[in-house]
Design a protein around this motif. Structure first.
Motif, PDB file in Angstrom:
ATOM      1  N   LYS A   8       0.836  -1.205   0.000  1.00 18.03           N
ATOM      2  CA  LYS A   8       0.000   0.000   0.000  1.00 18.03           C
ATOM      3  C   LYS A   8       0.867   1.250   0.000  1.00 18.03           C
ATOM      4  CE  LYS A   8      -3.881  -1.845   2.704  1.00 18.03           C
ATOM      5  NZ  LYS A   8      -4.710  -1.607   3.902  1.00 18.03           N
ATOM      6  N   THR A   9       0.326   2.305  -0.577  1.00 16.96           N
ATOM      7  CA  THR A   9       0.974   3.608  -0.442  1.00 16.96           C
ATOM      8  C   THR A   9       0.555   4.173   0.914  1.00 16.96           C
ATOM      9  OG1 THR A   9      -0.879   4.840  -1.392  1.00 16.96           O
ATOM     10  CG2 THR A   9       0.803   4.008  -2.942  1.00 16.96           C
ATOM     11  N   LEU A  10       1.266   5.195   1.365  1.00 16.40           N
ATOM     12  CA  LEU A  10       0.906   5.817   2.642  1.00 16.40           C
ATOM     13  C   LEU A  10      -0.542   6.310   2.627  1.00 16.40           C
ATOM     14  CD1 LEU A  10       4.163   7.802   3.477  1.00 16.40           C
ATOM     15  CD2 LEU A  10       3.298   5.762   4.639  1.00 16.40           C
ATOM     16  N   SER A  11      -0.991   6.833   1.500  1.00 12.04           N
ATOM     17  CA  SER A  11      -2.360   7.357   1.420  1.00 12.04           C
ATOM     18  C   SER A  11      -3.412   6.254   1.430  1.00 12.04           C
ATOM     19  CB  SER A  11      -2.531   8.241   0.189  1.00 12.04           C
ATOM     20  OG  SER A  11      -2.325   7.501  -0.986  1.00 12.04           O
ATOM     21  N   GLN A  12      -3.034   5.020   1.129  1.00  9.11           N
ATOM     22  CA  GLN A  12      -3.983   3.898   1.124  1.00  9.11           C
ATOM     23  C   GLN A  12      -4.110   3.236   2.501  1.00  9.11           C
ATOM     24  OE1 GLN A  12      -2.001   1.624  -1.935  1.00  9.11           O
ATOM     25  NE2 GLN A  12      -3.519   2.211  -3.483  1.00  9.11           N
ATOM     26  N   MET A  13      -3.242   3.585   3.412  1.00  8.60           N
ATOM     27  CA  MET A  13      -3.221   2.919   4.723  1.00  8.60           C
ATOM     28  C   MET A  13      -4.339   3.403   5.626  1.00  8.60           C
ATOM     29  SD  MET A  13       0.819   2.766   5.566  1.00  8.60           S
ATOM     30  CE  MET A  13       1.945   2.130   4.321  1.00  8.60           C
ATOM     31  N   SER A  14      -4.834   2.479   6.436  1.00  8.37           N
ATOM     32  CA  SER A  14      -5.816   2.837   7.459  1.00  8.37           C
ATOM     33  C   SER A  14      -5.094   3.620   8.553  1.00  8.37           C
ATOM     34  CB  SER A  14      -6.437   1.574   8.061  1.00  8.37           C
ATOM     35  OG  SER A  14      -5.462   0.873   8.840  1.00  8.37           O
ATOM     36  N   SER A  75       1.927  13.596   9.010  1.00  8.49           N
ATOM     37  CA  SER A  75       0.765  13.233   8.202  1.00  8.49           C
ATOM     38  C   SER A  75       1.077  13.496   6.732  1.00  8.49           C
ATOM     39  CB  SER A  75      -0.468  14.039   8.623  1.00  8.49           C
ATOM     40  OG  SER A  75      -0.377  15.367   8.172  1.00  8.49           O
ATOM     41  N   LEU A  76       0.270  12.927   5.869  1.00 12.61           N
ATOM     42  CA  LEU A  76       0.461  13.135   4.435  1.00 12.61           C
ATOM     43  C   LEU A  76       0.229  14.584   4.028  1.00 12.61           C
ATOM     44  CD1 LEU A  76      -1.026   9.953   2.747  1.00 12.61           C
ATOM     45  CD2 LEU A  76       1.356  10.691   2.840  1.00 12.61           C
ATOM     46  N   ASP A  77      -0.469  15.329   4.867  1.00  9.11           N
ATOM     47  CA  ASP A  77      -0.688  16.745   4.587  1.00  9.11           C
ATOM     48  C   ASP A  77       0.602  17.548   4.666  1.00  9.11           C
ATOM     49  OD1 ASP A  77      -3.393  16.192   4.338  1.00  9.11           O
ATOM     50  OD2 ASP A  77      -3.821  16.695   6.425  1.00  9.11           O
ATOM     51  N   PHE A  82       8.724  16.049   6.141  1.00  9.11           N
ATOM     52  CA  PHE A  82       9.393  14.781   6.437  1.00  9.11           C
ATOM     53  C   PHE A  82      10.914  14.908   6.459  1.00  9.11           C
ATOM     54  CE2 PHE A  82       6.030  11.306   5.372  1.00  9.11           C
ATOM     55  CZ  PHE A  82       5.076  12.004   6.076  1.00  9.11           C
ATOM     56  N   HIS A  83      11.464  15.980   5.891  1.00 10.12           N
ATOM     57  CA  HIS A  83      12.916  16.149   5.880  1.00 10.12           C
ATOM     58  C   HIS A  83      13.493  16.222   7.291  1.00 10.12           C
ATOM     59  CE1 HIS A  83      11.781  20.367   6.450  1.00 10.12           C
ATOM     60  NE2 HIS A  83      12.979  20.524   6.956  1.00 10.12           N
ATOM     61  N   TRP A  84      12.697  16.639   8.268  1.00 13.01           N
ATOM     62  CA  TRP A  84      13.204  16.741   9.637  1.00 13.01           C
ATOM     63  C   TRP A  84      13.121  15.408  10.390  1.00 13.01           C
ATOM     64  CZ3 TRP A  84       9.889  15.437  13.445  1.00 13.01           C
ATOM     65  CH2 TRP A  84       8.529  15.525  13.173  1.00 13.01           C
ATOM     66  N   LEU A  85      12.554  14.397   9.780  1.00 12.52           N
ATOM     67  CA  LEU A  85      12.500  13.081  10.413  1.00 12.52           C
ATOM     68  C   LEU A  85      13.850  12.380  10.256  1.00 12.52           C
ATOM     69  CD1 LEU A  85       8.996  11.968   9.119  1.00 12.52           C
ATOM     70  CD2 LEU A  85       9.581  12.634  11.468  1.00 12.52           C
ATOM     71  N   TYR A  91       8.084   6.480   7.949  1.00 16.54           N
ATOM     72  CA  TYR A  91       7.344   7.396   7.078  1.00 16.54           C
ATOM     73  C   TYR A  91       8.280   7.983   6.018  1.00 16.54           C
ATOM     74  CZ  TYR A  91       4.037   7.105  10.938  1.00 16.54           C
ATOM     75  OH  TYR A  91       3.180   6.646  11.908  1.00 16.54           O
ATOM     76  N   LYS A  92       9.424   8.448   6.465  1.00 13.89           N
ATOM     77  CA  LYS A  92      10.400   9.026   5.539  1.00 13.89           C
ATOM     78  C   LYS A  92      10.932   7.969   4.576  1.00 13.89           C
ATOM     79  CE  LYS A  92      14.536  11.894   5.526  1.00 13.89           C
ATOM     80  NZ  LYS A  92      15.396  12.745   6.363  1.00 13.89           N
ATOM     81  N   ARG A  93      11.242   6.781   5.096  1.00  8.91           N
ATOM     82  CA  ARG A  93      11.788   5.708   4.256  1.00  8.91           C
ATOM     83  C   ARG A  93      10.791   5.300   3.165  1.00  8.91           C
ATOM     84  NH1 ARG A  93      16.519   3.578   5.871  1.00  8.91           N
ATOM     85  NH2 ARG A  93      16.139   1.643   4.756  1.00  8.91           N
ATOM     86  N   LEU A  94       9.524   5.176   3.518  1.00  9.65           N
ATOM     87  CA  LEU A  94       8.529   4.758   2.526  1.00  9.65           C
ATOM     88  C   LEU A  94       8.317   5.834   1.464  1.00  9.65           C
ATOM     89  CD1 LEU A  94       5.982   2.818   4.764  1.00  9.65           C
ATOM     90  CD2 LEU A  94       7.735   1.896   3.233  1.00  9.65           C
ATOM     91  N   ILE A  95       8.337   7.104   1.852  1.00 11.46           N
ATOM     92  CA  ILE A  95       8.228   8.196   0.874  1.00 11.46           C
ATOM     93  C   ILE A  95       9.421   8.139  -0.080  1.00 11.46           C
ATOM     94  CG2 ILE A  95       8.554  10.718   0.664  1.00 11.46           C
ATOM     95  CD1 ILE A  95       5.672  10.081   1.184  1.00 11.46           C
ATOM     96  N   GLU A  96      10.602   7.781   0.463  1.00  7.77           N
ATOM     97  CA  GLU A  96      11.819   7.686  -0.355  1.00  7.77           C
ATOM     98  C   GLU A  96      11.948   6.325  -1.054  1.00  7.77           C
ATOM     99  OE1 GLU A  96      14.818   8.541   2.591  1.00  7.77           O
ATOM    100  OE2 GLU A  96      14.506  10.710   2.418  1.00  7.77           O
ATOM    101  N   GLU A  97      10.908   5.494  -0.950  1.00  8.92           N
ATOM    102  CA  GLU A  97      10.863   4.157  -1.556  1.00  8.92           C
ATOM    103  C   GLU A  97      11.988   3.246  -1.058  1.00  8.92           C
ATOM    104  OE1 GLU A  97      10.484   4.603  -5.807  1.00  8.92           O
ATOM    105  OE2 GLU A  97       8.642   5.768  -5.613  1.00  8.92           O
ATOM    106  N   LYS A  98      12.233   3.321   0.237  1.00 11.06           N
ATOM    107  CA  LYS A  98      13.222   2.462   0.885  1.00 11.06           C
ATOM    108  C   LYS A  98      12.492   1.482   1.798  1.00 11.06           C
ATOM    109  CE  LYS A  98      16.799   6.031   1.021  1.00 11.06           C
ATOM    110  NZ  LYS A  98      17.581   6.910   1.918  1.00 11.06           N
ATOM    111  N   PRO A  99      13.089   0.321   2.063  1.00  9.68           N
ATOM    112  CA  PRO A  99      12.441  -0.651   2.959  1.00  9.68           C
ATOM    113  C   PRO A  99      12.536  -0.219   4.427  1.00  9.68           C
ATOM    114  CG  PRO A  99      14.610  -1.428   2.345  1.00  9.68           C
ATOM    115  CD  PRO A  99      14.369  -0.171   1.542  1.00  9.68           C
ATOM    116  N   LEU A 100      11.695  -0.814   5.241  1.00 13.08           N
ATOM    117  CA  LEU A 100      11.801  -0.572   6.677  1.00 13.08           C
ATOM    118  C   LEU A 100      13.108  -1.181   7.173  1.00 13.08           C
ATOM    119  CD1 LEU A 100       8.223  -1.428   8.024  1.00 13.08           C
ATOM    120  CD2 LEU A 100       9.124   0.774   7.271  1.00 13.08           C
TER     121      LEU A 100
END
Length: 146
Positions: A8-14, A75-77, A82-85, A91-100
């Motif tokens: 899922k993308t972050l926006s698709q998550m519950s 939040s996605l808003d 996210f740069h400060w994370l 959250y930052k890793r998934l936005i950057e398409e990296k694994p947990l």
């Protein structure tokens, strides 16, 4: 077990899935400084007064945004925030398409691997109530950004 973070993308998550992405490391609750000249972000080892330094959890999570107005809700808003994370943040890793990271509680089933591996703030920070804000630059730490 379904690895929803891989399908899922972050926006698709519950909201429950979104919240479970937080590994509970506490790094996002550290005071940060931005260099006026370079705009480089620096983490400190000074924690928000609401952060319980052993559990690495916010003592007033539901009220945190009212108690600490500068607290930023992840939040996605606010993806541009996210740069400060820290680099290890899911959250930052998934936005950057990296694994947990391999020690993430969603992978290991508990937070103990994170704490044992030194990936949380446990044993590394002091409360902001014990630091004069004028001297915050004396507390810059490299480990949170790793």
């Amino acid at each position: 077990m379904e690895k929803f973070w891989e399908t899922k993308t972050l926006s698709q998550m519950s909201s429950q899935e979104w919240e479970s992405l937080c590994d509970g490391c506490g790094k996002c609750c550290l005071n940060k400084l931005v260099d006026d000249e370079t705009e480089e972000l620096h983490f400190t080892n000074v924690a928000c007064h609401l952060l319980h330094t052993k559990s690495c959890q916010c003592k007033k999570y539901e009220q945190r945004l009212k108690i600490v107005p500068e607290c930023v809700k992840v939040s996605l808003d606010d993806v541009e925030q996210f740069h400060w994370l820290p680099a290890s943040c899911a959250y930052k890793r998934l936005i950057e398409e990296k694994p947990l990271p391999e020690w993430h509680p969603l992978i290991t089933g508990s937070q103990s691997a994170m704490h044992k591996g030194g990936h949380s703030i446990r044993g590394k920070v002091i409360s902001e109530t014990k630091v004069d804000p004028e001297y915050l630059e004396d507390y810059i730490a490299l480990w949170p950004a790793e």
